[in-house]
Motif scaffolding. Sequence first.
Motif, short mmCIF file in Angstrom:
data_model
loop_
_atom_site.label_atom_id
_atom_site.label_comp_id
_atom_site.label_asym_id
_atom_site.label_seq_id
_atom_site.Cartn_x
_atom_site.Cartn_y
_atom_site.Cartn_z
N ALA A 1 -3.20 14.16 -5.83
CA ALA A 1 -3.27 13.02 -4.90
C ALA A 1 -4.71 12.51 -4.79
O ALA A 1 -4.95 11.30 -4.73
N ASP A 2 -5.68 13.43 -4.75
CA ASP A 2 -7.09 13.01 -4.71
C ASP A 2 -7.45 12.19 -5.94
O ASP A 2 -8.18 11.18 -5.85
N GLN A 3 -6.94 12.62 -7.09
CA GLN A 3 -7.21 11.91 -8.35
C GLN A 3 -6.66 10.50 -8.29
O GLN A 3 -7.34 9.53 -8.68
N LEU A 4 -5.42 10.36 -7.79
CA LEU A 4 -4.80 9.03 -7.70
C LEU A 4 -5.55 8.14 -6.69
O LEU A 4 -5.70 6.94 -6.90
N GLN A 5 -6.01 8.74 -5.61
CA GLN A 5 -6.70 7.97 -4.58
C GLN A 5 -8.03 7.41 -5.10
O GLN A 5 -8.44 6.31 -4.71
N MET B 1 0.85 -1.20 0.00
CA MET B 1 0.00 0.00 0.00
C MET B 1 0.88 1.25 0.00
O MET B 1 1.88 1.31 0.72
N ALA B 2 0.49 2.24 -0.81
CA ALA B 2 1.22 3.50 -0.87
C ALA B 2 0.46 4.55 -0.08
O ALA B 2 -0.69 4.86 -0.39
N LYS B 3 1.09 5.07 0.98
CA LYS B 3 0.46 6.12 1.76
C LYS B 3 1.34 7.37 1.69
O LYS B 3 2.49 7.35 2.13
N PHE B 4 0.79 8.44 1.14
CA PHE B 4 1.53 9.69 0.98
C PHE B 4 0.98 10.74 1.95
O PHE B 4 -0.21 10.78 2.25
N VAL B 5 1.89 11.58 2.40
CA VAL B 5 1.52 12.72 3.25
C VAL B 5 1.92 13.98 2.51
O VAL B 5 3.07 14.13 2.08
N ILE B 6 0.95 14.88 2.34
CA ILE B 6 1.20 16.16 1.67
C ILE B 6 0.91 17.28 2.65
O ILE B 6 -0.21 17.39 3.16
N ALA B 7 1.91 18.09 2.95
CA ALA B 7 1.76 19.20 3.89
C ALA B 7 2.12 20.49 3.19
O ALA B 7 3.04 20.53 2.36
N GLY B 8 1.40 21.56 3.51
CA GLY B 8 1.71 22.83 2.88
C GLY B 8 0.96 23.98 3.51
O GLY B 8 0.07 23.79 4.35
N CYS C 1 -8.55 6.60 -8.28
CA CYS C 1 -8.27 5.62 -9.34
C CYS C 1 -7.58 4.36 -8.84
O CYS C 1 -7.75 3.29 -9.43
N LEU C 2 -6.77 4.52 -7.78
CA LEU C 2 -5.94 3.39 -7.32
C LEU C 2 -6.41 2.92 -5.95
O LEU C 2 -6.37 3.69 -4.97
N PRO C 3 -6.84 1.69 -5.81
CA PRO C 3 -7.39 1.20 -4.53
C PRO C 3 -6.36 1.16 -3.40
O PRO C 3 -6.74 1.24 -2.23
N ASN C 4 -5.08 1.01 -3.74
CA ASN C 4 -4.06 0.91 -2.69
C ASN C 4 -3.29 2.21 -2.48
O ASN C 4 -2.23 2.22 -1.83
N PHE C 5 -3.82 3.30 -3.00
CA PHE C 5 -3.16 4.60 -2.84
C PHE C 5 -3.98 5.44 -1.84
O PHE C 5 -5.17 5.65 -2.02
N THR C 6 -3.34 5.89 -0.75
CA THR C 6 -4.03 6.75 0.23
C THR C 6 -3.19 8.00 0.47
O THR C 6 -1.96 7.98 0.30
#
Length: 466
Positions: free
Chosen positions: A22-26, A1-8, A28-33
């Motif tokens: 990131a919302d777009q990828l989440q 599973m790929a879990k990304f953190v985006i801060a800004g 489309c991809l079931p294992n992307f959070t």
Amino acid sequence: MAKFVIAGKSDCPHYAKAELLADQLQQCLPNFTVHKITVLPDQWKEWLEDTCKRNCWKHDESPLVWRELVYQGGKGMLLGGLSDFLEHCQDYYKVTSDMLTDMMLSVAAENHETKMSLIAEEQHRVSLIKPLHIWISSALSQTCHLLIPNLLSAEMFPHVSAVCLHLLDLEGDREELQELKMQTEDLALPLLHQVKIHTDLEEAFKGAEIILLLGESDVDDAESEKFKEMSDRYREYGQLIETWANKEVKVIVSGDSFVNLRCSLLLEKACSIDSSQFVAVATQLENKARSVIAEKLKVKSKDVTDVLVWGNISGSFYIDLQRAKVFNHAGAIRGPAFFSQPVLKILQERKWVETDLQDLVRRHRTAVASKTCRAAAMGDANGILSILKALNGNCRADEVFSLGVLCPGFYGLPEGIVLSVPVTFRDGKWSMLFDVTVGDELKKKLQIFASELTQEKDLGAEKKDN
């Protein structure tokens, strides 16, 4: 599973572009959070520096993107900024973003507005809560560590719904205080509303309703430079309490060094606050005396009650057994559990009472004061909690405590002296116990104790003038 953190930053268009990708990828991809952290612009620099320092990263712009190693543990893997995230998404997922500048600015403005709205909602929610403000000095001491779990309990404050805990340590490391704050929060105590840490006196005792001033363990000599520093500090504490604290504040002074003096120095400056709200804890001496007597009579410490301590808690004092009772004593006369006998009736060894008992308690107090140990901290914490319960109305009406209080003219004592005397509590307020015999011999002792305390106070004033 790929879990990304985006801060800004909440108003950053590059952060807006990264989060929408990131919302777009989440979707489309079931294992992307993705987890988003939105920070106000004026807080971004400090937040970024702290995060990078904690993770040994180098980054100086918004956004900051990293990947959490979900199955491997440890810190995350830094990707970098917007361009690094776009490149990563292109290489791994064959997806990129073609968001126009106008759209980025619009989303950034919306992000900032949403963040401000959430902050306003939280501030409104917090404003509806009226927590009890408790301040603890020397917060990095062992006593404080032992106090906190018991302090924030419904038993201690049965009519309080929330507590804001202020941890003050003028000589402590801020990182250690931050760690103590996190440990306290991790206890998930039901009354805990908020923990704040303080390493200076800028806002000390602001809004305080209870102040616990713990021991000054490094001050053991009235001729030392440390003594002068302590005297000056407690006068300043008194002035700050006068200026910032709630006028109904309850102040408890504890420890093994100059306890009575420290309490009296507070009273010098906190003139508009009722002096009865300042007390010094003598419970540790009282409990040690009970322990010594219990050993002598072969009973448990809890079976010995109403031991009185007169005098200078951290100086000269007298253990008085005129009201002391013992339960469950295996003597000639036995009775049910509630049956008690006067200690002096059973213990008819006047020399032991007047000499050995006093020396044993004094030697114990000296031994405890000479070194920092967990046992001393336990006794100190236990004494504070006992007095706090009494101040909160959680004690029997006939229960007797030894407490350092201001004694204006009682027993012919001079003004401005804080002396340990027997008291009882009613509705959370103490009153001097006059149902005791104060004969000529005890009066002489009290005058000696008062003279000692006056000398300490005068010495503190001389050092201040110098």
